[in-house]
Structures are given as structure tokens and as C-alpha cells.
Design an enzyme around this catalytic site. Structure first.
Site, mmCIF file in Angstrom:
data_model
loop_
_atom_site.group_PDB
_atom_site.id
_atom_site.type_symbol
_atom_site.label_atom_id
_atom_site.label_comp_id
_atom_site.label_asym_id
_atom_site.label_seq_id
_atom_site.Cartn_x
_atom_site.Cartn_y
_atom_site.Cartn_z
ATOM 1 N N ASN A 62 2.050 -7.835 -14.986
ATOM 2 C CA ASN A 62 2.217 -6.718 -14.051
ATOM 3 C C ASN A 62 0.875 -5.993 -14.051
ATOM 4 O OD1 ASN A 62 2.681 -4.325 -12.776
ATOM 5 N ND2 ASN A 62 4.352 -3.652 -14.118
ATOM 6 N N VAL A 63 0.166 -6.048 -12.940
ATOM 7 C CA VAL A 63 -1.205 -5.506 -12.933
ATOM 8 C C VAL A 63 -1.256 -3.995 -13.188
ATOM 9 C CG1 VAL A 63 -2.207 -7.325 -11.477
ATOM 10 C CG2 VAL A 63 -1.250 -5.256 -10.393
ATOM 11 N N ASN A 89 -5.778 -9.593 -5.741
ATOM 12 C CA ASN A 89 -4.986 -9.786 -4.525
ATOM 13 C C ASN A 89 -3.659 -9.028 -4.551
ATOM 14 O OD1 ASN A 89 -3.765 -11.565 -2.200
ATOM 15 N ND2 ASN A 89 -2.413 -11.861 -3.944
ATOM 16 N N SER A 143 -7.789 -3.594 3.111
ATOM 17 C CA SER A 143 -6.981 -3.796 4.326
ATOM 18 C C SER A 143 -7.671 -3.097 5.486
ATOM 19 C CB SER A 143 -5.589 -3.198 4.156
ATOM 20 O OG SER A 143 -4.901 -3.206 5.395
ATOM 21 N N TYR A 157 -0.090 3.504 1.014
ATOM 22 C CA TYR A 157 -0.753 2.196 1.136
ATOM 23 C C TYR A 157 -2.148 2.366 1.729
ATOM 24 C CZ TYR A 157 -1.422 -2.722 2.433
ATOM 25 O OH TYR A 157 -1.919 -3.993 2.573
ATOM 26 N N ALA A 159 -4.079 5.053 1.776
ATOM 27 C CA ALA A 159 -4.972 5.712 0.808
ATOM 28 C C ALA A 159 -5.377 4.750 -0.305
ATOM 29 C CB ALA A 159 -4.275 6.948 0.222
ATOM 30 N N SER A 160 -4.422 3.903 -0.717
ATOM 31 C CA SER A 160 -4.732 2.969 -1.814
ATOM 32 C C SER A 160 -5.825 1.995 -1.395
ATOM 33 C CB SER A 160 -3.470 2.210 -2.263
ATOM 34 O OG SER A 160 -3.097 1.192 -1.345
ATOM 35 N N ILE A 190 -1.621 -10.052 8.554
ATOM 36 C CA ILE A 190 -1.500 -11.480 8.251
ATOM 37 C C ILE A 190 -0.021 -11.831 8.130
ATOM 38 C CG2 ILE A 190 -2.137 -13.313 6.624
ATOM 39 C CD1 ILE A 190 -4.575 -11.907 7.804
#
Ligand code: NAD
Length: 255
Positions: A62-63, A89, A143, A157, A159-160, A190
């Protein structure tokens, strides 16, 4: 083979673009370390690669969990002897991430923990291994949303991914003098499980994105992975701190 014997850690390699990347890297001769939170999915990627004669091992990770990342990096080095490529990724885009006025702080933290802290932790433990050999390539997946506002917001998402872009620049400047280059790919929309499940149920979100796509289609995982192979290979030795837009031209759209 463009990646012969390059030990490549790919996070989130149990699905979507990560699995396609793991398969392609293995075909190009890499030894792939599959870092994946989903044990079954991660092992499936490895089985598929081995069935075709490629080299890969699964390391549960779990990163967002520091102890997990530290152990997975140690296991990779024990198994393959070094780390040449770190391909960050893994990322999440949960449905409860919307506009800031509608999003719980818990959802915000969950997204930032995986998408930003996950990149930080993988770098924290993989970079010292790369420094031992004085070379390495870090590929971060950002992204297109880091560059464009969207009428169907996912603010955590977005902001990340902005943070991933900024961190890429900082790492590129810090570590290139010691042999490690860092670049990011900013994919457009994608067709992977992450996107299609969401867009199939949200017609507005689908139409907004497709309507602004000059190439008339969503991207395929291969569109991104082909760029990643370049960044992982020695061909990209002088590419550092770049954010490569692989998005069919969507970020060039004005009206
Ligand atoms: N699909 C798109 O349109 C798109 C566009 C731009 C950027 N991206 C980014 O590309 C990357 C891959 O996206 P995808 O569409 O292939 O996603 P996906 O959901 O299809 O696959 C993501 C993989 O990461 C794994 N994962 C999730 N959380 C994890 C964690 N904490 N630790 C380890 N593994 C974890 C999942 O189990 C899954 O196997 C993500 O960073 C995403 O934000 C995707």
C-alpha cells in the site's frame, strides 16, 4: 530490447495502466517489481508476465503505508539486487471526491495519502538505492487535470496531481547531479477501469471530456506506457524535470 535487465518498480501494477506497463516493460527486457495493494491482482500481473517468459515478482504494497513501502523496496533489492526505475503509477479517484464544498475532509486525506504521500514514500525509499549506483529514472504519473479546471470537479484528485507535478520538478533538480532523472507524464482521459466505470455512469462527465478531445477518442493505456518506456530507457538521459503531456491535445483546447 530497450529496458534489458532494468529493475523497474511499478506501483499499482495490478490493474489499468500499471498492468499494461508491467507487461510492456517485461517485453522490453525489464525485471519488474509489481507493487500492488490488491494481492490477487498483483499476482495475476506477475503470472501473465512469467507465462510469456518475462521476469517479474509481486511485492504487496500500500503506497500510503510507510512500513509497507520500506519493506517492499527492501524485498525488491534482495530479489533483484538494485532499482533502476521507479514508476509511480498508483493513484485513486474515488466518487466521494467532488467540489471542496461537497467533499468530506476524510475523502480529501484519503486521496492525498495515496496520490501524493504514496509518491513521496516510494521516492523516500527507492532514491537511496538509486544513489548507491549513481543512476536511476523516476517516472511520476500526474494528470491533465493538474492543468485545467473541470466543470465536473474532483478537487482532491486535481490538487493531488498538481502536487505530483511540483514534486517532480523538485526531485529533478535535487537528484540529477547525482545521476537520477525525474519526469512526469500527464495523461489525458484514458480508457482504464478507473475511468470507464465512472464515465459509463456519468454521461455529463463523459461528454465534457470527449467534446474537448481533438483526437476524437479517449486514450489507451499503451499511449501512456510507450512514453514511459522512453523515460525508463537510456534514450531519455537528457530529459529531466519534464512534464510530458500525452493527452491527444485536450490541454491545448480553448473553446
Ligand atoms: N485513467 C485515466 O484516465 C487517467 C488519467 C490521468 C491520470 N491517471 C492516473 O494514472 C494512474 C493509473 O490510473 P489507472 O486508470 O490505470 O487506475 P486503475 O484504478 O485502473 O488502476 C490503479 C491500480 O493501482 C492500485 N492501487 C490503488 N491504490 C493503491 C495503493 N494505495 N497502493 C498500491 N496500489 C494501489 C489499484 O489496486 C489498481 O491496480 C493513476 O495515478 C491515475 O490517477 C489516470
Amino acid at each position: 530490447m530497450r529496458l534489458k535487465d532494468k529493475v523497474s518498480v511499478i506501483t499499482g501494477a495490478g490493474g489499468g495502466m500499471g498492468r499494461v506497463a508491467a507487461q510492456k516493460f517485461a517485453r522490453e527486457g525489464a525485471k519488474v517489481a509489481v507493487f500492488e495493494i490488491g494481492e490477487e491482482a498483483g499476482r495475476k500481473t506477475v503470472e501473465e508476465i512469467k507465462a510469456k517468459g518475462g521476469k517479474a515478482e509481486f511485492f504487496h504494497c500500500n503506497v500510503a503505508d510507510e512500513a509497507n513501502v520500506k519493506e517492499a523496496v527492501q524485498q525488491t533489492v534482495q530479489t533483484f539486487g538494485k532499482i533502476d526505475v521507479l514508476y509511480n503509477n498508483a493513484g485513486i479517484m474515488p466518487e466521494d471526491d467532488e467540489s471542496v464544498i461537497d467533499t468530506d475532509a476524510e475523502a480529501w486525506d484519503r486521496v492525498l495519502n495515496v496520490n501524493v504521500k504514496g509518491v513521496m514514500l516510494s521516492c523516500k525509499y527507492a532514491i537511496p538505492e538509486m544513489l548507491k549506483q549513481g543512476s536511476g529514472s523516476i517516472i511520476n504519473i500526474a494528470s491533465f487535470v493538474a492543468y485545467m479546471g473541470c466543470s465536473v470537479p474532483q478537487d482532491a484528485y486535481t490538487a493531488s496531481k498538481g502536487a505530483v507535478v511540483s514534486l517532480t520538478k523538485s526531485l529533478a533538480i535535487q537528484f540529477r547531479p547525482r545521476g537520477i532523472r525525474t519526469n512526469a507524464i500527464a495523461p489525458g482521459p484514458i480508457e482504464t477501469p478507473l475511468m470507464t466505470e465512472w464515465l459509463l455512469t456519468d454521461k455529463e462527465a463523459r461528454d465534457v471530456r470527449l467534446g474537448r478531445q481533438p483526437s476524437g477518442r479517449f486514450g489507451k493505456p499503451e499511449d501512456i506506457v510507450n512514453c514511459a518506456v522512453y523515460l525508463a530507457s537510456d534514450e531519455s538521459d537528457w530529459t529531466n524535470g519534464s512534464i510530458i503531456h500525452v493527452d491527444g491535445g485536450i490541454t491545448s483546447h480553448y473553446f
